[in-house]
Write a protein that holds these residues in place. Structure first.
Motif, mmCIF file in Angstrom:
data_model
loop_
_atom_site.group_PDB
_atom_site.id
_atom_site.type_symbol
_atom_site.label_atom_id
_atom_site.label_comp_id
_atom_site.label_asym_id
_atom_site.label_seq_id
_atom_site.Cartn_x
_atom_site.Cartn_y
_atom_site.Cartn_z
ATOM 1 N N UNK A 1 0.773 -1.166 0.025
ATOM 2 C CA UNK A 1 0.037 0.048 0.032
ATOM 3 C C UNK A 1 0.961 1.339 -0.032
ATOM 4 N N UNK A 2 2.107 1.372 0.725
ATOM 5 C CA UNK A 2 2.884 2.440 0.882
ATOM 6 C C UNK A 2 3.428 2.926 -0.627
ATOM 7 N N UNK A 3 3.715 1.813 -1.362
ATOM 8 C CA UNK A 3 4.365 2.055 -2.710
ATOM 9 C C UNK A 3 3.436 2.962 -3.496
ATOM 10 N N UNK A 4 1.979 2.824 -3.266
ATOM 11 C CA UNK A 4 1.164 3.672 -4.212
ATOM 12 C C UNK A 4 0.184 4.413 -3.577
ATOM 13 N N UNK A 5 0.412 4.967 -2.491
ATOM 14 C CA UNK A 5 -0.195 5.956 -1.734
ATOM 15 C C UNK A 5 -0.083 7.551 -2.280
ATOM 16 N N UNK A 6 0.658 7.560 -3.199
ATOM 17 C CA UNK A 6 0.651 9.076 -3.876
ATOM 18 C C UNK A 6 0.736 8.893 -5.491
ATOM 19 N N UNK A 7 0.429 10.084 -6.247
ATOM 20 C CA UNK A 7 0.475 9.721 -7.635
ATOM 21 C C UNK A 7 1.984 9.735 -8.186
ATOM 22 N N UNK A 8 2.789 10.250 -7.360
ATOM 23 C CA UNK A 8 4.152 10.175 -7.850
ATOM 24 C C UNK A 8 4.734 8.710 -7.510
ATOM 25 N N UNK A 9 4.127 8.158 -6.561
ATOM 26 C CA UNK A 9 4.599 6.785 -6.203
ATOM 27 C C UNK A 9 4.156 5.621 -7.228
ATOM 28 N N UNK A 10 2.767 6.011 -7.646
ATOM 29 C CA UNK A 10 2.169 5.093 -8.414
ATOM 30 C C UNK A 10 3.072 5.045 -9.846
ATOM 31 N N UNK A 11 3.379 6.521 -9.984
ATOM 32 C CA UNK A 11 4.153 6.476 -11.397
ATOM 33 C C UNK A 11 5.509 5.761 -11.314
ATOM 34 N N UNK B 1 -1.281 -4.109 -3.385
ATOM 35 C CA UNK B 1 -2.304 -4.167 -2.319
ATOM 36 C C UNK B 1 -3.267 -2.946 -2.597
ATOM 37 N N UNK B 2 -4.037 -2.733 -1.664
ATOM 38 C CA UNK B 2 -4.642 -1.495 -1.811
ATOM 39 C C UNK B 2 -3.980 -0.392 -1.465
ATOM 40 N N UNK B 3 -4.230 0.875 -2.084
ATOM 41 C CA UNK B 3 -3.676 2.156 -1.795
ATOM 42 C C UNK B 3 -3.739 2.692 -0.486
ATOM 43 N N UNK B 4 -2.383 2.883 -0.037
ATOM 44 C CA UNK B 4 -2.213 3.349 1.400
ATOM 45 C C UNK B 4 -3.041 2.925 2.502
#
Ligand code: ASP
Ligand code: MG
Length: 420
Positions: free
Chosen positions: A8-18, A37-40
């Motif tokens: 979840x922590x790896x995709x908890x912001x736009x920049x992290x998803x990128x 996982x689920x976001x944040x």
């Protein structure tokens, strides 16, 4: 073929998803089965939705769900343009399914509803990442893992049907790699043979990664985290913590058993059975070495420190000061199983049994009450359980010096100290 798992922590912001998209893009030639996982903190937010629903507060549940929807729709807006339309439609289909359920009245048990609602966190996040990858010209197959990972109906802690799942992976997942470099799917969730959604226990996505790796089989699994590598202690509490670049499967199982929050405890076995190495790497800086976990015996590990706060010590003493016999001990174990609590440490004396548990407000009271039929029960709260593997006397002294030691247990490799 490799398995990549992003938490979840790896995709908890736009920049992290990128950033996750960039990691996948850089490595796609390896053929990647990607689990996300689920976001944040989405899973926690969805737990609040189920709680409100189950307490009969329908409006509140819908309102809380509305916030989860908004977060995801907003995120999607920043990550797609050309693909925005079909992506939004897919998300809205998921939303409708949940809202349907929330409009009903609860008639089944809590755990059932928990899984039906909470599973959508991973469906949303993976759909968003998949559409973002497509937007950037990547060829990715998005899969609803509920068609693949078959489980029993032990909701919230579902057991995997390995034979069915194996077949589904061979028949439905493997052929996808003939056409695609990346297959992207959800961790943590599965479904029963009645198509009811299930979950594998909190933080269960690591385990999902291991299931896929075992059954594909994959050459390795990489868990991408926001830490440089696995460390010998929590650096937030112990600034002197050091990286450990090699660990054995057994060491990680032991660490997880004592409460280190490195990797979901069920993850190791499926990998160990096939000798598949597990890498832990930093999604913030993939060039860093990280940790490899394998069958290799690793020598000279530093003391590994695990601290569990909020411990309760219960003393069960025979009512007439007689020795504690087998029968009352059996009865006590029966109560523990019924209430579903496991001691983190236990010790026998002639006339009493001492057990230390994680504090759970209602379970603690329930246990004390039930056990008081058999024993005199004394309860002490707010203790700390310190575990040190590969200890040395200096480390024990340093970590216990301003504390009162309530209980201590030592084996050649591990010391556990319960402190006030
Ligand atoms: N999203 C789930 C949780 O927060 C599963 C996971 O992250 O592994 O527990
Ligand atoms: Mg997580």
């Amino acid at each position: 073929m490799k398995v990549y798992k992003f938490g979840g922590a790896s995709i908890n912001t736009i920049d992290r998803i990128k950033n996750v998209a960039a990691i996948i893009n850089a490595d796609k030639k390896e053929k990647l089965l990607v689990i996300i996982s689920a976001m944040g903190k989405t899973t926690n937010a969805l737990e609040a939705v189920v709680n409100a629903f189950f307490e009969g507060k329908k409006e509140e549940a819908l309102q809380l769900f509305e916030q989860v929807k908004d977060t995801h729709l907003n995120t999607l807006k920043y990550l797609t343009t050309l693909q925005w339309q079909p992506a939004t439609e897919q998300l809205k289909d998921f939303f409708t399914e949940i809202e349907w359920l929330l409009h009903d009245k609860p008639v089944r048990n809590y755990d059932y509803y928990y899984d039906q609602v909470v599973c959508c966190g991973e469906l949303f996040s993976t759909a968003i990442v998949a559409w973002h990858l497509k937007e950037n010209g990547m060829d990715v197959a998005w899969i609803d893992v509920r068609d693949i990972v078959r489980t029993d109906n032990n909701f919230r802690d579902a057991g995997v049907d390995w034979a069915f799942t194996q077949k589904a992976i061979q028949q439905q997942i493997k052929p996808l790699f003939d056409k695609h470099d990346v297959v992207l799917t959800q961790g943590f969730i599965g479904a029963t043979d009645d198509n009811e959604s299930t979950t594998l226990g909190r933080e269960g996505s690591d385990y999902s990664g291991a299931i896929f790796a075992n059954l594909l089989p994959a050459e390795s699994v990489t868990i991408w985290k926001d830490v440089e590598s696995v460390m010998n202690a929590d650096p937030k509490k112990f600034p002197e913590a050091v990286n450990m670049h090699h660990l054995s499967y057994t060491e990680v199982i032991e660490m997880a058993y004592y409460g280190a929050q490195v990797i979901h405890p069920k993850t190791i076995k499926p990998l160990q059975n096939k000798g598949i190495p597990l890498y832990v790497k930093s999604f913030i800086d993939p060039a860093l070495q990280g940790t490899v976990i394998s069958n290799d015996h690793v020598k000279n590990l530093p003391p590994i420190i695990v601290v569990k706060e909020k411990q309760v010590l219960m003393q069960f003493r025979s009512k007439d000061f007689s020795f504690v016999e087998d029968k009352p001990v059996d009865d006590l174990h029966h109560i523990l199983r019924e209430i579903k609590v496991k001691p983190n440490l236990s010790q026998n004396t002639a006339i009493s049994l001492l057990c230390c548990f994680d504090e759970h407000a209602e379970k603690t009271d329930q246990l004390a009450l039930a056990a008081s039929e058999i024993f005199d029960v004394e309860v002490e709260r707010n203790l700390t359980l310190l575990t040190i593997r590969h200890y040395d006397e200096d480390t024990i002294t340093r970590l216990t010096q301003d504390k009162v030691i309530v209980l201590k247990q030592k084996t050649p490799t591990t010391v556990q100290v319960l402190m006030r």
